[in-house]
Design a protein around this motif. Structure first.
Motif, PDB file in Angstrom:
ATOM      1  N   GLU A   1       0.882  20.244  37.726  1.00  0.00           N
ATOM      2  CA  GLU A   1      -0.262  20.956  38.277  1.00  0.00           C
ATOM      3  C   GLU A   1      -1.456  20.890  37.336  1.00  0.00           C
ATOM      4  OE1 GLU A   1       1.008  24.572  40.982  1.00  0.00           O
ATOM      5  OE2 GLU A   1       0.124  25.166  39.103  1.00  0.00           O
ATOM      6  N   GLU A   2      -1.196  21.168  36.080  1.00  0.00           N
ATOM      7  CA  GLU A   2      -2.306  21.273  35.149  1.00  0.00           C
ATOM      8  C   GLU A   2      -2.719  19.925  34.577  1.00  0.00           C
ATOM      9  OE1 GLU A   2      -1.555  24.131  32.160  1.00  0.00           O
ATOM     10  OE2 GLU A   2      -1.144  25.721  33.594  1.00  0.00           O
ATOM     11  N   GLY A   3      -1.731  19.072  34.442  1.00  0.00           N
ATOM     12  CA  GLY A   3      -2.018  17.835  33.731  1.00  0.00           C
ATOM     13  C   GLY A   3      -2.618  16.733  34.586  1.00  0.00           C
ATOM     14  N   GLY A   4      -2.075  16.557  35.740  1.00  0.00           N
ATOM     15  CA  GLY A   4      -2.426  15.382  36.521  1.00  0.00           C
ATOM     16  C   GLY A   4      -3.737  15.518  37.267  1.00  0.00           C
ATOM     17  N   ASN A   5      -3.624  15.443  38.543  1.00  0.00           N
ATOM     18  CA  ASN A   5      -4.798  15.460  39.389  1.00  0.00           C
ATOM     19  C   ASN A   5      -5.522  16.799  39.298  1.00  0.00           C
ATOM     20  OD1 ASN A   5      -6.562  14.411  41.204  1.00  0.00           O
ATOM     21  ND2 ASN A   5      -5.462  15.251  42.965  1.00  0.00           N
ATOM     22  N   GLY A   6      -4.734  17.853  39.101  1.00  0.00           N
ATOM     23  CA  GLY A   6      -5.302  19.200  39.103  1.00  0.00           C
ATOM     24  C   GLY A   6      -6.208  19.479  37.924  1.00  0.00           C
ATOM     25  N   ARG A   7      -6.221  18.617  36.977  1.00  0.00           N
ATOM     26  CA  ARG A   7      -6.953  18.902  35.752  1.00  0.00           C
ATOM     27  C   ARG A   7      -8.455  19.042  35.993  1.00  0.00           C
ATOM     28  NH1 ARG A   7      -6.702  15.527  30.166  1.00  0.00           N
ATOM     29  NH2 ARG A   7      -8.498  16.515  29.251  1.00  0.00           N
ATOM     30  N   LEU A   8      -8.962  18.263  36.870  1.00  0.00           N
ATOM     31  CA  LEU A   8     -10.377  18.323  37.183  1.00  0.00           C
ATOM     32  C   LEU A   8     -10.740  19.690  37.752  1.00  0.00           C
ATOM     33  CD1 LEU A   8     -13.166  17.029  37.679  1.00  0.00           C
ATOM     34  CD2 LEU A   8     -12.265  16.203  39.834  1.00  0.00           C
ATOM     35  N   HIS A   9      -9.822  20.244  38.502  1.00  0.00           N
ATOM     36  CA  HIS A   9     -10.148  21.460  39.225  1.00  0.00           C
ATOM     37  C   HIS A   9      -9.730  22.712  38.483  1.00  0.00           C
ATOM     38  CE1 HIS A   9     -10.955  18.704  42.429  1.00  0.00           C
ATOM     39  NE2 HIS A   9      -9.745  18.197  42.302  1.00  0.00           N
ATOM     40  N   LEU A  10      -9.125  22.541  37.347  1.00  0.00           N
ATOM     41  CA  LEU A  10      -8.560  23.699  36.661  1.00  0.00           C
ATOM     42  C   LEU A  10      -9.607  24.766  36.427  1.00  0.00           C
ATOM     43  CD1 LEU A  10      -5.975  24.707  35.440  1.00  0.00           C
ATOM     44  CD2 LEU A  10      -6.706  23.776  33.262  1.00  0.00           C
ATOM     45  N   PHE A  11     -10.814  24.341  36.009  1.00  0.00           N
ATOM     46  CA  PHE A  11     -11.856  25.313  35.703  1.00  0.00           C
ATOM     47  C   PHE A  11     -12.399  25.965  36.954  1.00  0.00           C
ATOM     48  CE2 PHE A  11     -13.681  21.068  36.007  1.00  0.00           C
ATOM     49  CZ  PHE A  11     -14.566  21.249  37.030  1.00  0.00           C
ATOM     50  N   ASN A  12     -11.995  25.458  38.104  1.00  0.00           N
ATOM     51  CA  ASN A  12     -12.512  25.993  39.349  1.00  0.00           C
ATOM     52  C   ASN A  12     -11.440  26.771  40.103  1.00  0.00           C
ATOM     53  OD1 ASN A  12     -15.044  26.049  40.416  1.00  0.00           O
ATOM     54  ND2 ASN A  12     -14.553  24.600  42.055  1.00  0.00           N
ATOM     55  N   GLN A  13     -10.309  27.003  39.448  1.00  0.00           N
ATOM     56  CA  GLN A  13      -9.213  27.684  40.121  1.00  0.00           C
ATOM     57  C   GLN A  13      -9.311  29.183  39.910  1.00  0.00           C
ATOM     58  OE1 GLN A  13      -5.595  26.075  38.725  1.00  0.00           O
ATOM     59  NE2 GLN A  13      -5.528  24.448  40.257  1.00  0.00           N
ATOM     60  N   GLY A  14      -8.584  29.895  40.768  1.00  0.00           N
ATOM     61  CA  GLY A  14      -8.519  31.340  40.582  1.00  0.00           C
ATOM     62  C   GLY A  14      -9.840  31.996  40.879  1.00  0.00           C
ATOM     63  N   ARG A  15     -10.070  33.120  40.229  1.00  0.00           N
ATOM     64  CA  ARG A  15     -11.317  33.830  40.492  1.00  0.00           C
ATOM     65  C   ARG A  15     -11.968  34.259  39.195  1.00  0.00           C
ATOM     66  NH1 ARG A  15      -8.797  39.202  43.097  1.00  0.00           N
ATOM     67  NH2 ARG A  15      -8.051  37.658  44.554  1.00  0.00           N
ATOM     68  N   VAL A  16     -13.282  34.516  39.306  1.00  0.00           N
ATOM     69  CA  VAL A  16     -14.061  34.889  38.126  1.00  0.00           C
ATOM     70  C   VAL A  16     -13.902  36.380  37.875  1.00  0.00           C
ATOM     71  CG1 VAL A  16     -16.357  34.951  37.137  1.00  0.00           C
ATOM     72  CG2 VAL A  16     -15.709  33.074  38.618  1.00  0.00           C
ATOM     73  N   LEU A  17     -13.608  36.733  36.659  1.00  0.00           N
ATOM     74  CA  LEU A  17     -13.443  38.137  36.289  1.00  0.00           C
ATOM     75  C   LEU A  17     -14.471  38.531  35.242  1.00  0.00           C
ATOM     76  CD1 LEU A  17      -9.612  38.511  35.784  1.00  0.00           C
ATOM     77  CD2 LEU A  17     -10.966  39.032  37.791  1.00  0.00           C
TER      78      LEU A  17
END
Lengths: 566, 677
Positions: A449-465
C-alpha cells in the motif's frame, strides 16, 4: 560599520515617498536590513543581519561578515569584561553543518548548502518577528502575539514617539522601531554626514509632493526648538541595567536602527523619563504619544509621566500599556492610572495558540510520522466492520490451527504415550506462533500500500487534522491599557465656544400624533427637490408648528426630547 | 493639537455601552435617539477621549465632565465599604479620595523598589518573579487590611426582598425632575433614587456600586467621543455593524497580520481584501497614509484643486507635451510613432499628428510605500475607507489624500491578461485645437479617460514586475488560485499572510505544503526534467498577449508596453498539487484571543460574556526560491532512497553549483522532516 553601502539614487528615493519638505528637512531611508531602503535589495549584503531558518522553531541569527577576516577587528565587544559566547566571524555553525559567510551572500530566501554539502538552511531577511525568535535572551522576551497587539492598540504609527521602559532583550524595541519608522529626517543645517548634502539640493524637486507632517510650522530653518519640528518617528528606550543597555545599543547600531532608537541607561522609577543627551537634536524631552512599561513596578514610573515635565506629547492624546505578569501588579497600576486622570483603562490578557496541521490516515495513524506510529498495532483497524471481520478471521485461524494441533497431538500421542506435560507446553508455544504467522501474512499488504503505486497518493490520504502545538504558553502577562486625553480647562472650553458658536436651537419638529420629536432625527418632513412641499407634508408641518407654538406658550421654554421610559 | 475638526467622522460611546459612528458636520444637530441631541459645534475644536454630559433645555449643548469625577467613581470603591452606609455620600462619590487608597504611590513602595533593583542587577530573566516575591510582604499587609474591612462590612442579600415596592420614588416624580433640566437634574434623580430605596442599607458596597452605575448610565446622559481610527472602527464594526462583512477580524488578529506581513513605512504590499477595505485601512495606518493634513476630511480645497488640475491638463501639460514630442521623434524615429499617427489620421477629421498625451498628473506609480489591491470585480470594494476620508466612489474629492497616489488597484483580469481588458483602451485621440473648442465637461471627461488608462497601464506594469515585500490575503475565495497568483510576485524572503475566519481553508494550505507532498512534487519534477518530457508539473508561462484574446481596440503603444512586461511564472493546479509546495517556507497557523477583565478592587474577574462567532486564524509563510533549476547531479539516487528522504538534494544554490557532495541520505532525512514539521 552600518554605513557600508552608499546611498544610491537618493533623489529618486526621496521623491518616491510622501516626503516632508515643508520643514526644510530631507528624508532618507535608513540603512538597515530590517527596513526598506538602499539596503533592501533582494540580496544579503556584507555587514548585515540575516536569519538562518533551520526549522520552524530553530532560527539562528547571523551577522554576515564580508570576508573571513581575523577576528577582533570587526566587532569590538560592547561590554568589557563580560563573558559572552562570541559567534564565529568566518562561518555560521548549525546542527546542519557549517556555512562560510561568503556562501551566505545570496538573494534573501535562498537555500544554502553547508560546506560539507550534507545540510541545507534557508537564509532570510530579518524582520522583528524572526529576530524575536532568534535573539540572544537576556531577559524574558515580549513575543509577537503580545507585541503586535500592544503596538496596534497603542496606535504606534510612522512618526510616533514611543517610550519603552525596560528594554530587556530588545524584542519589543525592534518591533516598535519598525512601527515608528518614517525615514531618517536630516536637518540640512545641522548635517553631520557630508555625503547627504546632495539631498538638500534635490529637495526643491519634492516641493510638489504630498506632505505628511502634522501641525509643524513651515519655516524649519529658524530657531524653533528641534523638539517641536522633529517629525521623525523615534523609540525612546530606557533600561536600568547598564550592560544590557550597552549591548542593546550595540545591536541596534549593527542593525542600522540607531538613528531611530535612543537607548538610555536609567532607572525610570526613580528618576523619570527625560533624555540626558541634548545633542540628540530632539532636546531633553521625550514628548511621547505612546508608552510601554515592562517594569516590575510600573506604578512607580507612571507619576513621572506628565505633560508638564515634557515626557508626554503636548498636542496629542497619549496611550499607555503596562505589561505585568501578576494580577496584583496590574490592579495597582490601574489604581494609579485612575488617580493620575487616565481614562479608558482596560485590563486584558492575550491567549495565543499556534496550530499544527497533520494528516490522519484511515487506520488512525498520522501519515508521515514514522517514528511515532511504530509499535502500537492496536489502532490498526479503520472501522467497526473491519475490526469484526479481522477478529473473526483471527478466531477462525486460531480454531483451525488448534484443530490441526489437536490432530497432530493425537497423532503424536498415539506414537509415544510418555511426554504428556511437555506436549502441553508445546501447545501454548504453537498458539503464539500462530499469531506471529498472521502478522507476517499481513505485513506485505501494508508495505504494498505504502510502497508501490500508493506512494504518490500517500500525502493525499486520510483527512487533515488541526491541533494546538504541544507546548502552549497559557499566560504571558496582563496588559493594562489606558489613554490620557488632552487637558481641557474651562478657558479652553470658552475659547472653543467662541470659535465654533452654537447655532440657535431650531424649532422643535414634533409629530402631532405620536408626540415624537424629530428635531435631531432624519425623518422630519423634507422639502421636495423643487423647494415646494407636497400637500401632505405641508399639512404635517403646519400641525407640527402649531403644536410647537402651543407647547412653547404652555411652559414658556422649549420642550426637550422625552425619554422613552421613565 | 489633535482636536475634532469639521467633517471628521468620530465614534460616540453612548451610556448604553454601544458606539455610534457620527460625522461632525458644522452647524448641524447630532441626534442620539433616546439619549437626546446636541449641536455638532459643541464638539468641534475639542480633544478626543473627553466625557461630556448632554444638556437639555436652556443651555442646549454639551458640558465636559471632569476626569477626576469619572475616575473617583471607580476609585471610591478602592477605599471599600466605609461609604456604603451613607447612600447620599456614595452617590456623590466624595472627590477627595484620601491617601490611604491602596495604590501604593507612597514612600514604602519606593524604598521597596530600591531593594528590588538591587536584586535584579546581574540576574538574568527572572526579575519579575523576584520583585513580586519582595513586594509580597507589602501586598500581604494590604490584603489583610482589605480582608478586615471586608469582613467588618460583610453584608449579603438575605434580607433584600425582590419586589417592586423597594423603590418608593414614582416615575412621575422622575419625569418631573427630568423636565426641570440642567446639569443637576440627573444627579438629583440618582441621589433621590438612592435615598428612597428601601433596602439601600442592606446592599453590599459592590451591589450598591453596581446599582449606582446602572442609574448613572440611565439618568446622566454621558457620552465620550473617540476617534474613528482603525482599532476603534474595527471594534465598532464587529460589535454593532455586520461583522460577517468584514470577516470578523478582531484587533488581535489584525495586529498579528500586520506584524507577520512586516507592514512598514516604505514597503510595497499586495493585498486581497474581502473585508470592504478594513485590511487596507489598517495597512495604510501602518504606512503613514492616513496621517497628516492631507488625510483629513476635504474642506473646500477640492474644487480649487480640481480646477487647477483641469488647467494643467488643458494648457500647461499640452505645451510641455508638444515640446517633448519634437526631440523624441528626432531621436527615435520609431516606426510605431508613425503608425500611431496614421491610425489617428484615420480616426480624426483634423488630421493633426499629435501623439496621445503622456504624463498626466498622478498617473505615475510610486515605487515605495504602496498598497496594491487585487480585486475580482471591475472596481475594488473599499467602502470602509470612507470614515478615513477616502471615498473611492467620489475620487475627485479626495485627490489630495495620500492614499490616492499610494493605493493602487487592479483586477485579476488586468493583472493576468491585461491585453483583453477594456480599461486599457485609450480613448480616441482628440487633437489639441479641437479639444480647446469642446465643452469643459467633455474636455475633462476626455482627460479623465486618458488619465485612467495611463495610470492603469503604469499599475499593471509595476505590479507584474513583482518584488513585493509582502502580501496579505483576506478572502473567502478558493485559496489555491489566489496563492498561485500572488506568490510569484513576492520577493525572496517576503511574507505571505492569509487571514481566514475559520481554520479549515488554512489547514488545507498548510497541508498542500506538507513535507511528503513537497518531496513527491520535487521527485516528479526532477523525473520529468530528466526525461525532458512535458509534464503537467513543468512551469508554464502565463503569456501576456494572447493573440486570440487581445482586445483589438488597444492602441499599438500600449500593446508595446504590455509586450515588454515580464512573464509571470505560474503553477497549474492539479488534484495533488494545488499550489507549488516549494515556494512557501514553514507555513504556520496562529490564533489569538484577548480576554478582557473587569478591573475593580475586590471584584476583578474576566468578563462574563464576550462575542462568539469566528475565532479568526492567521497563517503566514515565507516566500523562498525553489531550487529546482540545478544540474541533475543526484540523479539515480532516488531509487534506493527512503521515502520522505532528501530528493531535494538534487537542487543546489547557484553560487555553489558544482559541489560534488556525497549525500548522506540518513542525515538529510532527519533534516527534511524537521524542516517542515
Amino acid at each position: 560599520m552600518a554605513a557600508v553601502v552608499p546611498q544610491t539614487g537618493s533623489q529618486s528615493v526621496s521623491s518616491a515617498l510622501t516626503s516632508s519638505s515643508s520643514t526644510g528637512k530631507t528624508i532618507t531611508f535608513a540603512d538597515s536590513s530590517f527596513l526598506p531602503g538602499p539596503n533592501s535589495s533582494s540580496t544579503i549584503v556584507p555587514n548585515s543581519r540575516a536569519i538562518a531558518h533551520l526549522t520552524r522553531d530553530v532560527l539562528q541569527s547571523v551577522m554576515v561578515q564580508p570576508t573571513p577576516s581575523p577576528s577582533s577587528t570587526s566587532t569590538p565587544d560592547p561590554v568589557a569584561n563580560l563573558k559572552r559566547k562570541q559567534p564565529s566571524t568566518s562561518s555560521l555553525n548549525t546542527r546542519f553543518g557549517s556555512f562560510p559567510h561568503p556562501s551566505l551572500l545570496v538573494p534573501a530566501g535562498s537555500q544554502v548548502r553547508s560546506a560539507s554539502g550534507t545540510g541545507f538552511i534557508h537564509i532570510l531577511r530579518p524582520t522583528p518577528e524572526l529576530w524575536t525568535l532568534s535573539l540572544p535572551h537576556r531577559t524574558q522576551v515580549v513575543y509577537t502575539p503580545d507585541s503586535s497587539y500592544i503596538l496596534h492598540r497603542l496606535r504606534v504609527r510612522p512618526g510616533s514617539r514611543i517610550i519603552e521602559a525596560g528594554a530587556g532583550s530588545g524584542s519589543f524595541t525592534h518591533a516598535s522601531a519598525r512601527a515608528v519608522y518614517n525615514g531618517i529626517h536630516e536637518n540640512p543645517v545641522t548635517q553631520s554626514v557630508p555625503t547627504e548634502q546632495t539631498d538638500g539640493v534635490t529637495k526643491g524637486g519634492d516641493e510638489g509632493t504630498n506632505t505628511t507632517s502634522d501641525s509643524v510650522p513651515s519655516d524649519g530653518s529658524t530657531q524653533i526648538p528641534a523638539t517641536l519640528t522633529d517629525s521623525q518617528g523615534r523609540v525612546l528606550s530606557f533600561e536600568f541595567h547598564a550592560d544590557r543597555a550597552s549591548i542593546l545599543r550595540h545591536e541596534l547600531r549593527q542593525h542600522g536602527l540607531h538613528q531611530i532608537v535612543t537607548v538610555t541607561n536609567r532607572d525610570v522609577c526613580a528618576s523619570g523619563f527625560s533624555l540626558p543627551e541634548p545633542e540628540l537634536e530632539i532636546g531633553g524631552n521625550t514628548y511621547a504619544t505612546a508608552v510601554f512599561l515592562d517594569l516590575p513596578a510600573p506604578w512607580l514610573a507612571i507619576p513621572h509621566l506628565t505633560r508638564e515635565n515634557g515626557s508626554l506629547s503636548q498636542t496629542k492624546a497619549v496611550r499607555i500599556c503596562c505589561f505585568s505578569p501578576c494580577l496584583e501588579q496590574a490592579l495597582r497600576t490601574i489604581a494609579v492610572l485612575r488617580e493620575q486622570d487616565w481614562v479608558e483603562e482596560d485590563l486584558v490578557e492575550v491567549a495565543h495558540k499556534r496550530l499544527e496541521v497533520r494528516r490522519m490516515g484511515p487506520n488512525g495513524r498520522e501519515i508521515g510520522a514514522k517514528s511515532r506510529s511504530q509499535g502500537d498495532d492496536e489502532i490498526k483497524v479503520a472501522s467497526v466492520e473491519d475490526s469484526v471481520s479481522k477478529l473473526k478471521k483471527q478466531l477462525w485461524h486460531r480454531k483451525a490451527k488448534q484443530a490441526r494441533q489437536r490432530e497432530r497431538l493425537a497423532k503424536r500421542r498415539k506414537l509415544d504415550e510418555d511426554g504428556n506435560e511437555e506436549v502441553q507446553d508445546d501447545d501454548s508455544d504453537v498458539d503464539m506462533d500462530a499469531n506471529d504467522d498472521e502478522d507476517v501474512e499481513e505485513a506485505p499488504e501494508t508495505a504494498e500500500e505504502e510502497g508501490g503505486n500508493g506512494r504518490l497518493h500517500l500525502f493525499n490520504q486520510g483527512r487533515v487534522l488541526v491541533r494546538t502545538e504541544p507546548e502552549l504558553k497559557t499566560h504571558t502577562s496582563y496588559l493594562v491599557f489606558a489613554v490620557l486625553p488632552l487637558p481641557w480647562t474651562e478657558e479652553d472650553e470658552i475659547a472653543a465656544k467662541a470659535k465654533y458658536t452654537l447655532p440657535p436651537r431650531p424649532a422643535p419638529q414634533v409629530n402631532p400624533r405620536t408626540g415624537k420629536d424629530y428635531t435631531s432625527g432624519g425623518k422630519a418632513p423634507k422639502p421636495t427637490t423643487d423647494g415646494k412641499l407636497s400637500k401632505t407634508q405641508e399639512k404635517k408641518l403646519r400641525k407640527a408648528q402649531e403644536k410647537a407654538a402651543k407647547l412653547a406658550s404652555e411652559s414658556n421654554q422649549t420642550p426637550k426630547t422625552e425619554g422613552t421610559d421613565a | 493639537m489633535e482636536l475634532i475638526q469639521p467633517n471628521d467622522e468620530v465614534l460616540i460611546q453612548l451610556p448604553s455601552e454601544t458606539t455610534k459612528l457620527v460625522k461632525i458636520v458644522p452647524d448641524s444637530i447630532i441626534g442620539l435617539g433616546k439619549f437626546g441631541s446636541f449641536p455638532a459645534n459643541s464638539l468641534l475644536g475639542r480633544p478626543y477621549y473627553l466625557t461630556w454630559s448632554i444638556l437639555d433645555g436652556e443651555n442646549f449643548g454639551l458640558e465636559p465632565v471632569p476626569i477626576s469625577e469619572l475616575n473617583s467613581e471607580k476609585l471610591a470603591t478602592h477605599t471599600v465599604p466605609t461609604t456604603s452606609s451613607d447612600p447620599a455620600k456614595a452617590s456623590k462619590k466624595s472627590k477627595n479620595t484620601d491617601s490611604s487608597t491602596p495604590s501604593g504611590v507612597d514612600s514604602p513602595g519606593l524604598a521597596l523598589e530600591d531593594t528590588a533593583i538591587g536584586v535584579q542587577v546581574g540576574d538574568d530573566g527572572e526579575e519579575d518573579d523576584e520583585d513580586v516575591a519582595l513586594d509580597a510582604g507589602m501586598l500581604e499587609q494590604e490584603l489583610e487590611r482589605e480582608q478586615k474591612l471586608w469582613e467588618a462590612e460583610m453584608k449579603n442579600n438575605r434580607d433584600i426582598r425582590d419586589d417592586q415596592t423597594a423603590q418608593s420614588m414614582t416615575w412621575q416624580e422622575i419625569e418631573k425632575l427630568k423636565k426641570s433640566g440642567g446639569t443637576g437634574s440627573g444627579k438629583e434623580i440618582i441621589s433621590r433614587l438612592l435615598q428612597s430605596h428601601a433596602y439601600i442599607d442592606k446592599k453590599t458596597a459592590f451591589s450598591l456600586a453596581k446599582y449606582t452605575k446602572r442609574k448613572t448610565n440611565k439618568y446622566l446622559k454621558r457620552i465620550r467621543v473617540i476617534p474613528a481610527d482603525v482599532p476603534n472602527f474595527t471594534n465598532y464594526l464587529i460589535t454593532q455593524k455586520e461583522p460577517l462583512k468584514m470577516l470578523e477580524i478582531r484587533d488581535e488578529a489584525m495586529g498579528l497580520m500586520m506584524s507577520w506581513a512586516d507592514v512598514k513605512w516604505g514597503g510595497r504590499y499586495l493585498v486581497i481584501d474581502d473585508t470592504g477595505g478594513l485590511v487596507v485601512a489598517a495597512m495604510a495606518e501602518r504606512m503613514g497614509l492616513l496621517a497628516g493634513e492631507d488625510a483629513r476630511a476635504p474642506k473646500k480645497v477640492s474644487s480649487a484643486r480640481k480646477r487647477k488640475r483641469e488647467e494643467m491638463d488643458d494648457g500647461k501639460d499640452a505645451k510641455e507635451e508638444e515640446e517633448a514630442l519634437v526631440p523624441q521623434a528626432e531621436a527615435t524615429g520609431a516606426p510605431e510613432t508613425t503608425e500611431a499617427a496614421q491610425k489617428e489620421a484615420n480616426d480624426n477629421p483634423y488630421n493633426t499628428p499629435i501623439k496621445p498625451k503622456t504624463g498626466y498628473e498622478q498617473t505615475t506609480v510610486p515605487n515605495s510605500n504602496t498598497i496594491t489591491v487585487l480585486h475580482t470585480q471591475d472596481q475594488p470594494n473599499l467602502s470602509l475607507l470612507r470614515p478615513f476620508n477616502f471615498d473611492t466612489a467620489n475620487l475627485i474629492n479626495t485627490t489630495t489624500h495620500p492614499l490616492s497616489t499610494h493605493l493602487l488597484s487592479l483586477s485579476y483580469l488586468q493583472l493576468l491578461s491585461p491585453e483583453s481588458d477594456v480599461t486599457l483602451e485609450r480613448p480616441q485621440v482628440i487633437p489639441d485645437p479641437v479639444l480647446r473648442t469642446l465643452k469643459s465637461v467633455k474636455r475633462s471627461n476626455y482627460h479623465r479617460k486618458c488619465r485612467r488608462q495611463e495610470r492603469l497601464l503604469n499599475i499593471v506594469s509595476s505590479t507584474r514586475r513583482g518584488g513585493f515585500d509582502g502580501a496579505i490575503i483576506a478572502t473567502g475565495m478558493e485559496l489555491s488560485g489566489v496563492i498561485n497568483t500572488v506568490t510569484p510576485l513576492l520577493k525572496g524572503s517576503g511574507q505571505l499572510v492569509i487571514y481566514s475566519p475559520s481554520v479549515e481553508p488554512l489547514s488545507e494550505v498548510v497541508d498542500w505544503c506538507s513535507t511528503l507532498r513537497r518531496t513527491e512534487f520535487m521527485r516528479i519534477k526532477k523525473e520529468s526534467e530528466t526525461s525532458s518530457s512535458s509534464s503537467s508539473l513543468t512551469q508554464p508561462q502565463l503569456h501576456v498577449l494572447d493573440p486570440d484574446n487581445t482586445n483589438p481596440d488597444i492602441d499599438p503603444a500600449t500593446l508595446e508596453t504590455l509586450k515588454s512586461l515580464p512573464k509571470l511564472p505560474a503553477h497549474t493546479s492539479d488534484e495533488y498539487f494545488p499550489i507549488d509546495p516549494t515556494n512557501l517556507l514553514a507555513p504556520t497557523i496562529h490564533t489569538s484571543r484577548v480576554r478582557t477583565f473587569q478591573a475593580l478592587p475586590g471584584r476583578t474577574h474576566p468578563l462574563m460574556t464576550s462575542r462568539g462567532g469566528s475565532e479568526g486564524y492567521v497563517m503566514h509563510a515565507t516566500k523562498v526560491f525553489p531550487i529546482l533549476e540545478g544540474k541533475v547531479e543526484a540523479r539515480g539516487k532516488f531509487g534506493g532512497r527512503k521515502k520522505g528522504g532528501g530528493e531535494r538534494s538534487g537542487g543546489r544554490d547557484k553560487e555553489k553549483g558544482k559541489t560534488s557532495a556525497k549525500l548522506n541520505g540518513k542525515k538529510e532525512d532527519v533534516m527534511e522532516v524537521d524542516d517542515l514539521d
